[in-house]
Design a protein around this motif. Sequence first.
Motif, mmCIF file in Angstrom:
data_model
loop_
_atom_site.group_PDB
_atom_site.id
_atom_site.type_symbol
_atom_site.label_atom_id
_atom_site.label_comp_id
_atom_site.label_asym_id
_atom_site.label_seq_id
_atom_site.Cartn_x
_atom_site.Cartn_y
_atom_site.Cartn_z
ATOM 1 N N LYS A 43 20.243 -20.556 -8.423
ATOM 2 C CA LYS A 43 18.781 -20.695 -8.481
ATOM 3 C C LYS A 43 18.063 -19.544 -9.177
ATOM 4 O O LYS A 43 16.932 -19.703 -9.600
ATOM 5 N N ASP A 44 18.727 -18.386 -9.336
ATOM 6 C CA ASP A 44 18.045 -17.235 -9.931
ATOM 7 C C ASP A 44 18.305 -17.068 -11.421
ATOM 8 O O ASP A 44 17.880 -16.098 -12.026
ATOM 9 N N ILE A 45 18.980 -18.033 -12.051
ATOM 10 C CA ILE A 45 19.239 -17.968 -13.483
ATOM 11 C C ILE A 45 18.145 -18.730 -14.220
ATOM 12 O O ILE A 45 17.854 -19.879 -13.917
ATOM 13 N N GLY A 46 17.525 -18.070 -15.204
ATOM 14 C CA GLY A 46 16.448 -18.691 -15.971
ATOM 15 C C GLY A 46 16.867 -19.127 -17.358
ATOM 16 O O GLY A 46 16.320 -20.069 -17.916
ATOM 17 N N VAL A 47 17.862 -18.434 -17.942
ATOM 18 C CA VAL A 47 18.323 -18.746 -19.288
ATOM 19 C C VAL A 47 19.849 -18.695 -19.312
ATOM 20 O O VAL A 47 20.449 -17.760 -18.791
ATOM 21 N N ILE A 48 20.440 -19.721 -19.925
ATOM 22 C CA ILE A 48 21.892 -19.750 -20.100
ATOM 23 C C ILE A 48 22.167 -19.881 -21.594
ATOM 24 O O ILE A 48 21.763 -20.863 -22.224
ATOM 25 N N LEU A 55 29.176 -25.871 -26.418
ATOM 26 C CA LEU A 55 28.095 -26.738 -25.947
ATOM 27 C C LEU A 55 28.161 -28.116 -26.598
ATOM 28 O O LEU A 55 27.870 -29.126 -25.957
ATOM 29 N N ALA A 56 28.594 -28.178 -27.868
ATOM 30 C CA ALA A 56 28.708 -29.461 -28.562
ATOM 31 C C ALA A 56 29.768 -30.355 -27.928
ATOM 32 O O ALA A 56 29.679 -31.584 -28.006
ATOM 33 N N ALA A 57 30.755 -29.757 -27.282
ATOM 34 C CA ALA A 57 31.841 -30.518 -26.661
ATOM 35 C C ALA A 57 31.580 -30.846 -25.199
ATOM 36 O O ALA A 57 32.370 -31.546 -24.568
ATOM 37 N N ILE A 58 30.465 -30.357 -24.656
ATOM 38 C CA ILE A 58 30.139 -30.571 -23.243
ATOM 39 C C ILE A 58 29.099 -31.682 -23.153
ATOM 40 O O ILE A 58 28.095 -31.648 -23.859
ATOM 41 N N PRO A 59 29.321 -32.670 -22.263
ATOM 42 C CA PRO A 59 28.278 -33.682 -22.078
ATOM 43 C C PRO A 59 26.989 -33.015 -21.602
ATOM 44 O O PRO A 59 27.029 -31.985 -20.934
ATOM 45 N N GLY A 60 25.857 -33.560 -21.968
ATOM 46 C CA GLY A 60 24.568 -32.971 -21.617
ATOM 47 C C GLY A 60 24.479 -32.562 -20.168
ATOM 48 O O GLY A 60 24.755 -33.359 -19.279
ATOM 49 N N PRO A 61 24.106 -31.294 -19.909
ATOM 50 C CA PRO A 61 24.002 -30.840 -18.519
ATOM 51 C C PRO A 61 22.897 -31.586 -17.788
ATOM 52 O O PRO A 61 21.840 -31.849 -18.353
ATOM 53 N N GLN A 62 23.162 -31.948 -16.564
ATOM 54 C CA GLN A 62 22.192 -32.657 -15.737
ATOM 55 C C GLN A 62 21.360 -31.648 -14.977
ATOM 56 O O GLN A 62 21.776 -31.128 -13.961
ATOM 57 N N ASN A 63 20.186 -31.348 -15.497
ATOM 58 C CA ASN A 63 19.301 -30.379 -14.872
ATOM 59 C C ASN A 63 17.904 -30.977 -14.821
ATOM 60 O O ASN A 63 17.232 -31.053 -15.839
ATOM 61 N N PRO A 64 17.460 -31.410 -13.654
ATOM 62 C CA PRO A 64 16.167 -32.086 -13.561
ATOM 63 C C PRO A 64 14.955 -31.153 -13.673
ATOM 64 O O PRO A 64 13.854 -31.607 -13.910
ATOM 65 N N GLY A 65 15.150 -29.865 -13.542
ATOM 66 C CA GLY A 65 14.028 -28.932 -13.542
ATOM 67 C C GLY A 65 13.772 -28.314 -14.908
ATOM 68 O O GLY A 65 14.425 -28.617 -15.898
ATOM 69 N N VAL A 66 12.797 -27.434 -14.944
ATOM 70 C CA VAL A 66 12.442 -26.725 -16.166
ATOM 71 C C VAL A 66 13.441 -25.603 -16.434
ATOM 72 O O VAL A 66 13.802 -25.331 -17.572
ATOM 73 N N TYR A 67 13.866 -24.935 -15.388
ATOM 74 C CA TYR A 67 14.816 -23.835 -15.519
ATOM 75 C C TYR A 67 16.133 -24.225 -14.884
ATOM 76 O O TYR A 67 16.153 -24.993 -13.942
ATOM 77 N N PRO A 68 17.223 -23.724 -15.354
ATOM 78 C CA PRO A 68 17.372 -22.784 -16.456
ATOM 79 C C PRO A 68 17.310 -23.490 -17.812
ATOM 80 O O PRO A 68 17.599 -24.668 -17.930
ATOM 81 N N VAL A 69 16.930 -22.733 -18.808
ATOM 82 C CA VAL A 69 16.920 -23.197 -20.185
ATOM 83 C C VAL A 69 18.314 -22.951 -20.745
ATOM 84 O O VAL A 69 18.842 -21.853 -20.625
ATOM 85 N N VAL A 70 18.929 -23.988 -21.333
ATOM 86 C CA VAL A 70 20.261 -23.859 -21.919
ATOM 87 C C VAL A 70 20.099 -23.822 -23.434
ATOM 88 O O VAL A 70 19.538 -24.736 -24.030
ATOM 89 N N ILE A 71 20.582 -22.725 -24.058
ATOM 90 C CA ILE A 71 20.440 -22.532 -25.495
ATOM 91 C C ILE A 71 21.812 -22.352 -26.122
ATOM 92 O O ILE A 71 22.594 -21.511 -25.685
ATOM 93 N N GLY A 72 22.099 -23.136 -27.151
ATOM 94 C CA GLY A 72 23.330 -22.978 -27.917
ATOM 95 C C GLY A 72 23.184 -21.838 -28.903
ATOM 96 O O GLY A 72 22.209 -21.780 -29.646
ATOM 97 N N VAL A 73 24.138 -20.927 -28.904
ATOM 98 C CA VAL A 73 24.105 -19.751 -29.772
ATOM 99 C C VAL A 73 25.225 -19.889 -30.806
ATOM 100 O O VAL A 73 26.381 -20.092 -30.439
ATOM 101 N N PRO A 74 24.890 -19.772 -32.104
ATOM 102 C CA PRO A 74 25.922 -19.888 -33.133
ATOM 103 C C PRO A 74 26.941 -18.760 -33.051
ATOM 104 O O PRO A 74 26.611 -17.633 -32.700
ATOM 105 N N GLY A 75 28.174 -19.077 -33.390
ATOM 106 C CA GLY A 75 29.229 -18.077 -33.459
ATOM 107 C C GLY A 75 29.242 -17.398 -34.817
ATOM 108 O O GLY A 75 28.355 -17.629 -35.651
ATOM 109 N N PRO A 76 30.254 -16.588 -35.085
ATOM 110 C CA PRO A 76 30.327 -15.848 -36.347
ATOM 111 C C PRO A 76 30.401 -16.740 -37.584
ATOM 112 O O PRO A 76 29.979 -16.359 -38.663
#
Length: 103
Positions: A43-48, A55-76
């Motif tokens: 419950k205390d995580i706001g950003v992942i 993330l492209a290989a993971i089915p969409g996370p089921q998160n009904p709330g506003v937080y946490p925000v899940v952001i895909g970060v590009p690799g090298p």
Amino acid sequence: MRITAIGDRSMAMACRAGGIARAVACADAEEAEQALTGALAEKDIGVILVLDRYLAAIPGPQNPGVYPVVIGVPGPSGPVHGEDAVARAVRRVAGRGLPGVSG
């Protein structure tokens, strides 16, 4: 609220060096999915931040709330889908791109 990073060993080390205390190193997308499920339950995580190739290989996370925000970060090697996820998210929310960033 805390920030969590989930990615490969290089991303985890870079995030820790950048001040993100909780960075989980995963060997593959399956481990990343388990780490993401665990992070979504806290419950205390706001950003992942998740390595975008995982993330492209993971089915969409089921998160009904506003937080946490899940952001895909590009690799090298660059973004998986050819576009920076952060710039795309800003354009979607703000209706325009970031200054100085093409795309």
